[in-house]
Design a protein around this motif. Structure first.
Motif, PDB file in Angstrom:
ATOM      1  N   GLN A   1      25.679   5.439   2.293  1.00 23.08           N
ATOM      2  CA  GLN A   1      25.578   4.639   1.081  1.00 23.08           C
ATOM      3  C   GLN A   1      26.821   4.757   0.190  1.00 23.08           C
ATOM      4  OE1 GLN A   1      21.940   5.890  -0.821  1.00 23.08           O
ATOM      5  NE2 GLN A   1      20.671   5.342   0.935  1.00 23.08           N
ATOM      6  N   LEU A   2      27.774   5.601   0.602  1.00 20.77           N
ATOM      7  CA  LEU A   2      28.913   5.905  -0.260  1.00 20.77           C
ATOM      8  C   LEU A   2      30.239   5.326   0.237  1.00 20.77           C
ATOM      9  CD1 LEU A   2      28.139   9.684  -0.972  1.00 20.77           C
ATOM     10  CD2 LEU A   2      27.256   7.663  -2.144  1.00 20.77           C
TER      11      LEU A   2
ATOM     12  N   ALA B   1      15.867 -15.908  -7.315  1.00 18.58           N
ATOM     13  CA  ALA B   1      14.668 -15.140  -6.983  1.00 18.58           C
ATOM     14  C   ALA B   1      14.565 -13.895  -7.868  1.00 18.58           C
ATOM     15  CB  ALA B   1      14.698 -14.734  -5.512  1.00 18.58           C
ATOM     16  N   ASP B   2      13.376 -13.272  -7.877  1.00 14.88           N
ATOM     17  CA  ASP B   2      13.171 -12.037  -8.634  1.00 14.88           C
ATOM     18  C   ASP B   2      13.748 -10.830  -7.896  1.00 14.88           C
ATOM     19  OD1 ASP B   2      11.356 -13.116 -10.821  1.00 14.88           O
ATOM     20  OD2 ASP B   2      10.254 -13.716  -9.029  1.00 14.88           O
ATOM     21  N   PHE B   3      13.662 -10.862  -6.567  1.00  7.84           N
ATOM     22  CA  PHE B   3      14.122  -9.745  -5.751  1.00  7.84           C
ATOM     23  C   PHE B   3      14.971 -10.275  -4.593  1.00  7.84           C
ATOM     24  CE2 PHE B   3       9.684  -8.942  -7.086  1.00  7.84           C
ATOM     25  CZ  PHE B   3       9.875  -7.875  -7.944  1.00  7.84           C
ATOM     26  N   TYR B   4      15.957  -9.499  -4.218  1.00  8.88           N
ATOM     27  CA  TYR B   4      16.783  -9.856  -3.060  1.00  8.88           C
ATOM     28  C   TYR B   4      17.227  -8.550  -2.395  1.00  8.88           C
ATOM     29  CZ  TYR B   4      20.021 -12.455  -0.097  1.00  8.88           C
ATOM     30  OH  TYR B   4      20.643 -13.023   0.993  1.00  8.88           O
ATOM     31  N   THR B   5      17.098  -8.476  -1.079  1.00 12.50           N
ATOM     32  CA  THR B   5      17.565  -7.298  -0.353  1.00 12.50           C
ATOM     33  C   THR B   5      18.425  -7.712   0.824  1.00 12.50           C
ATOM     34  OG1 THR B   5      16.898  -5.224   0.718  1.00 12.50           O
ATOM     35  CG2 THR B   5      15.582  -7.173   1.228  1.00 12.50           C
ATOM     36  N   SER B   6      19.365  -6.834   1.187  1.00 17.34           N
ATOM     37  CA  SER B   6      20.167  -7.038   2.389  1.00 17.34           C
ATOM     38  C   SER B   6      20.672  -5.691   2.887  1.00 17.34           C
ATOM     39  CB  SER B   6      21.351  -7.977   2.119  1.00 17.34           C
ATOM     40  OG  SER B   6      21.976  -8.357   3.342  1.00 17.34           O
ATOM     41  N   ASN B   7      20.788  -5.574   4.203  1.00 17.42           N
ATOM     42  CA  ASN B   7      21.320  -4.365   4.819  1.00 17.42           C
ATOM     43  C   ASN B   7      22.845  -4.374   4.779  1.00 17.42           C
ATOM     44  OD1 ASN B   7      18.850  -3.111   5.763  1.00 17.42           O
ATOM     45  ND2 ASN B   7      18.719  -4.766   7.261  1.00 17.42           N
ATOM     46  N   LEU B   8      23.430  -3.259   4.403  1.00 19.80           N
ATOM     47  CA  LEU B   8      24.885  -3.123   4.428  1.00 19.80           C
ATOM     48  C   LEU B   8      25.396  -2.748   5.811  1.00 19.80           C
ATOM     49  CD1 LEU B   8      25.315  -1.086   1.105  1.00 19.80           C
ATOM     50  CD2 LEU B   8      25.358  -3.569   1.408  1.00 19.80           C
TER      51      LEU B   8
ATOM     52  N   PRO C   1      27.836   2.400   8.024  1.00 20.05           N
ATOM     53  CA  PRO C   1      27.019   3.101   9.024  1.00 20.05           C
ATOM     54  C   PRO C   1      25.539   2.913   8.677  1.00 20.05           C
ATOM     55  CG  PRO C   1      28.583   4.585   7.918  1.00 20.05           C
ATOM     56  CD  PRO C   1      28.530   3.321   7.121  1.00 20.05           C
ATOM     57  N   PRO C   2      24.660   3.099   9.635  1.00 20.61           N
ATOM     58  CA  PRO C   2      23.242   3.086   9.292  1.00 20.61           C
ATOM     59  C   PRO C   2      22.874   4.416   8.613  1.00 20.61           C
ATOM     60  CG  PRO C   2      23.543   3.489  11.651  1.00 20.61           C
ATOM     61  CD  PRO C   2      24.895   3.200  11.081  1.00 20.61           C
ATOM     62  N   SER C   3      21.997   4.404   7.607  1.00 24.35           N
ATOM     63  CA  SER C   3      21.401   3.162   7.131  1.00 24.35           C
ATOM     64  C   SER C   3      21.675   3.022   5.649  1.00 24.35           C
ATOM     65  CB  SER C   3      19.903   3.147   7.403  1.00 24.35           C
ATOM     66  OG  SER C   3      19.281   4.298   6.835  1.00 24.35           O
ATOM     67  N   ALA C   4      21.982   1.810   5.231  1.00 23.81           N
ATOM     68  CA  ALA C   4      22.284   1.532   3.841  1.00 23.81           C
ATOM     69  C   ALA C   4      21.938   0.080   3.544  1.00 23.81           C
ATOM     70  CB  ALA C   4      23.756   1.795   3.543  1.00 23.81           C
ATOM     71  N   ALA C   5      21.320  -0.139   2.391  1.00 27.02           N
ATOM     72  CA  ALA C   5      20.939  -1.485   1.971  1.00 27.02           C
ATOM     73  C   ALA C   5      20.880  -1.503   0.448  1.00 27.02           C
ATOM     74  CB  ALA C   5      19.574  -1.865   2.556  1.00 27.02           C
ATOM     75  N   PHE C   6      20.765  -2.700  -0.115  1.00 26.33           N
ATOM     76  CA  PHE C   6      20.561  -2.798  -1.556  1.00 26.33           C
ATOM     77  C   PHE C   6      19.310  -3.610  -1.829  1.00 26.33           C
ATOM     78  CE2 PHE C   6      22.884  -6.759  -0.810  1.00 26.33           C
ATOM     79  CZ  PHE C   6      22.193  -7.662  -1.611  1.00 26.33           C
ATOM     80  N   LEU C   7      18.716  -3.347  -2.987  1.00 20.78           N
ATOM     81  CA  LEU C   7      17.633  -4.165  -3.510  1.00 20.78           C
ATOM     82  C   LEU C   7      18.027  -4.624  -4.903  1.00 20.78           C
ATOM     83  CD1 LEU C   7      14.802  -5.410  -3.583  1.00 20.78           C
ATOM     84  CD2 LEU C   7      13.938  -3.179  -4.372  1.00 20.78           C
TER      85      LEU C   7
END
Length: 440
Positions: A301-302, A242-249, A256-262
């Motif tokens: 996020q770290l 796919a061109d884009f993919y996202t998921s929550n870490l 911990p909330p909130s962190a995700a990647f794109l």
């Protein structure tokens, strides 16, 4: 109070060097902050965060609070880059520049849909061109599609998937029909939004096959919403295509909330992507724009290095955790349907670390409102936290199963959690309970 000051101004961590396996007592301590009175079989909604990761997050927070300028100029950017590089490895991306860290999958959807909207405004896309998405897409993402695409003049085509699902073929067949509807009268499908794991009802979608179908049918761009995916099922973005993919870490990977990647596949056409919050990094690429959106708490996020160290303490690491979660949730789901005389919402191989479990028809779940009220009743009267899904009966169905529970399994769960849920439902049935009583 002594504040942490690493000698070189950066946070140093060990990643996967721990060899001692986690013990049952250590595991209980990691989640001792959970309410012990609740059978918490709903990891899917908000995830969980172990005590060692909470402590790591607090160390990052203190580094900022004790000297914000040093944190901003010397620590934040290299720490975010470290997270991006770790994600690159976990999802098999080609380059860390393909990975941006954002708050959650909803923010990632906004990035992609904002870009789609500008394509309509700049006449790259034409009024009436379509966006395709699953009927079971996450509610916030569906509303985002309306907010961005519909207002820009695009049309939305929904893929109506069957439920219960009997096989992947059911999904592929309906998706092919929707592609043909989307292309009717010369219309172009500009974007396909496909869930990797639908949220409610919960089913693992054969995304690789659907991406290939989209490519064959000339769909311009494909966005995979894998909000529940990382830490739950394997992700290989190059294999998916796919061109884009996202998921929550923070759902299944213990952040911990909130962190995700794109993830955004390298492409000249897709280079003009921007974070919806414009800040000082605007124009420096999406990854840099996402790394600073103004003064806020970036600590969630770290902590990925510490998370990877945590999961390394389990037999088989994250792969072992995912397999045990899947195997156990299927075992518990089958125990429940055998007790209640119902059925699963999807075959075991299409269940991730969550499963849809049919509830007895005599409970009288006849609306979304009934499902929500029953969930509240289970929480308040039986101390069971589990989402309930209302499935509208099909025409001519006799005594259909109209209510399904979505159970989750994560490392903190114990078998007694599911027994409590089983016994609560059996008690309701024995007492002649129906959801209509809650209305009174």
């Amino acid at each position: 109070m002594a504040f942490p000051h690493p000698p070189n101004g950066t946070i140093t961590t060990t990643t996967t060097t721990t060899t001692k396996s986690i013990t049952p007592s250590e595991l209980r301590r990691e989640f001792s902050h959970h309410d012990p009175t609740i059978a918490r079989i709903n990891n899917g909604s908000f995830g969980c965060c172990p005590a060692t990761i909470i402590a790591a997050q607090q160390r990052h927070q203190l580094l900022f609070l004790c000297q914000p300028d040093n944190f901003y100029f010397n620590i934040l950017k290299p720490s975010i880059l470290q997270t991006r590089r770790l994600i690159q490895t976990l999802i098999n991306a080609d380059h860390p520049d393909e990975v941006s860290i954002v708050d959650n999958a909803t923010t990632a959807a906004a990035v992609v849909l904002q870009h789609t909207t500008w394509s309509f405004f700049s006449s790259i896309f034409q009024p009436g061109d379509a966006v395709l998405m699953l009927h079971y897409a996450y509610g916030a993402v569906k509303k985002s599609v309306q907010a961005y695409v519909t207002r820009a003049g695009g049309q939305v085509i929904e893929v109506h998937l069957p439920f219960p699902v009997k096989s992947s073929f059911d999904i592929v067949s309906e998706f092919q029909k929707a592609l043909q509807i989307g292309k009717a009268n010369g219309r172009k499908i500009r974007l396909a939004v496909i869930d990797h794991i639908t949220s409610m009802p919960c089913v693992t979608i054969p995304v690789k096959e659907l991406v290939r179908m989209c490519r064959d049918e000339g769909v311009d761009r494909i966005f995979i919403d894998g909000a529940h995916a990382i830490g739950n099922i394997d992700i290989d973005v190059k294999d998916i295509g796919a061109d884009f993919y996202t998921s929550n870490l923070h759902k299944w990977l213990f952040c911990p909330p909130s962190a995700a990647f794109l993830y955004c596949k390298m492409s000249d056409e897709l280079s003009d992507l921007h974070h919806p919050v414009v800040s000082h990094e605007y124009g420096n690429g999406l990854a840099m724009e996402s790394a600073w959106i103004g003064t806020r708490d970036y600590s969630a996020q770290l902590v990925l290095p510490e998370v990877l160290e945590f999961v390394s303490r389990f037999d088989g690491g994250i792969e072992g955790i995912m397999k045990r979660n899947h195997d156990t949730v299927v075992e518990m789901a089958e125990m429940l349907i055998n007790s209640w005389g119902t059925e699963l919402g999807a075959p075991p191989e299409m269940c991730p670390s969550m499963a849809m479990v049919g509830l007895p028809a005599c409970l009288g779940i006849k609306s979304d409102s009934d499902a929500l009220k029953l969930r509240k009743h289970l929480r308040e009267c039986f101390k069971v936290e589990v989402p309930i899904y209302y499935r509208a009966p099909l025409e001519a169905e006799v005594d259909p199963i109209s209510g399904y529970a979505r159970i989750s399994h994560q490392v903190y769960n114990v078998i007694e959690d599911y027994y409590r849920f089983r016994d609560a439902v059996n008690k309701l049935v024995e007492d002649g309970f129906t959801c209509s009583l809650l209305s009174k």
